[in-house]
Design a protein around this motif. Sequence first.
Motif, PDB file in Angstrom:
ATOM      1  N   GLY A 166       0.783  -1.228   0.000  1.00 33.32           N
ATOM      2  CA  GLY A 166       0.000   0.000   0.000  1.00 33.32           C
ATOM      3  C   GLY A 166       0.817   1.283   0.000  1.00 33.32           C
ATOM      4  O   GLY A 166       0.250   2.368  -0.047  1.00 33.32           O
TER       5      GLY A 166
ATOM      6  N   THR B 199      -5.686  -2.922   3.020  1.00 33.96           N
ATOM      7  CA  THR B 199      -4.672  -2.656   2.006  1.00 33.96           C
ATOM      8  C   THR B 199      -4.833  -3.625   0.839  1.00 33.96           C
ATOM      9  O   THR B 199      -4.802  -3.223  -0.326  1.00 33.96           O
ATOM     10  CB  THR B 199      -3.254  -2.777   2.611  1.00 33.96           C
ATOM     11  OG1 THR B 199      -3.115  -1.809   3.659  1.00 33.96           O
ATOM     12  CG2 THR B 199      -2.176  -2.570   1.572  1.00 33.96           C
TER      13      THR B 199
ATOM     14  N   ARG C  15       2.300   1.104  -4.895  1.00 37.28           N
ATOM     15  CA  ARG C  15       1.357   1.548  -5.934  1.00 37.28           C
ATOM     16  C   ARG C  15       2.033   1.626  -7.304  1.00 37.28           C
ATOM     17  O   ARG C  15       1.417   1.316  -8.318  1.00 37.28           O
ATOM     18  CB  ARG C  15       0.726   2.874  -5.567  1.00 37.28           C
ATOM     19  CG  ARG C  15      -0.249   2.737  -4.415  1.00 37.28           C
ATOM     20  CD  ARG C  15      -0.883   4.077  -4.072  1.00 37.28           C
ATOM     21  NE  ARG C  15      -1.705   3.953  -2.908  1.00 37.28           N
ATOM     22  CZ  ARG C  15      -3.018   3.716  -2.934  1.00 37.28           C
ATOM     23  NH1 ARG C  15      -3.642   3.582  -4.084  1.00 37.28           N
ATOM     24  NH2 ARG C  15      -3.702   3.609  -1.823  1.00 37.28           N
TER      25      ARG C  15
END
Length: 144
Positions: free
Chosen positions: A11, A67, A16
């Motif tokens: 997360g 998450t 990402r």
Amino acid sequence: MHKKILLAYDGTEEGRVALLECADIAHLLHAETHLLAVMRMPSGIFLAEGFIPDTVMEEERQHIQNTIDNGVALLREGGHSAQGHLAYGEPVEEICRLAAALKVDLIVLGHRKQTSFASRWWKGSVGISLLERAPCSILVAVGC
């Protein structure tokens, strides 16, 4: 060709970046995607009795599950088939264990460049350890 991909996801911003790269690869190759988050036993929370209160563990588990759910939702919003997994233990061991069990062709993870040698030495690196133990190829997505 990579038909199964395992994304080690936490997360973070680097995670990402890895998720976006994983999504691009999965789309191009029509690959099955699995997202894994690993819950470590928090070393700093042990009490004198040698246990972690259930409420602390449950809060951490729920945070990590959120998450995973958010990562899977991002992949699915992009039109990708994705399945989330939660594991408990050391990240390298759990990533390798699930990669072998699922027979994945590629592991994707994010990495943040360390600014100093001391920082790299002190913290160690999941990526470096994973290189030695992974049952398949690894893609390291570098974040800012």
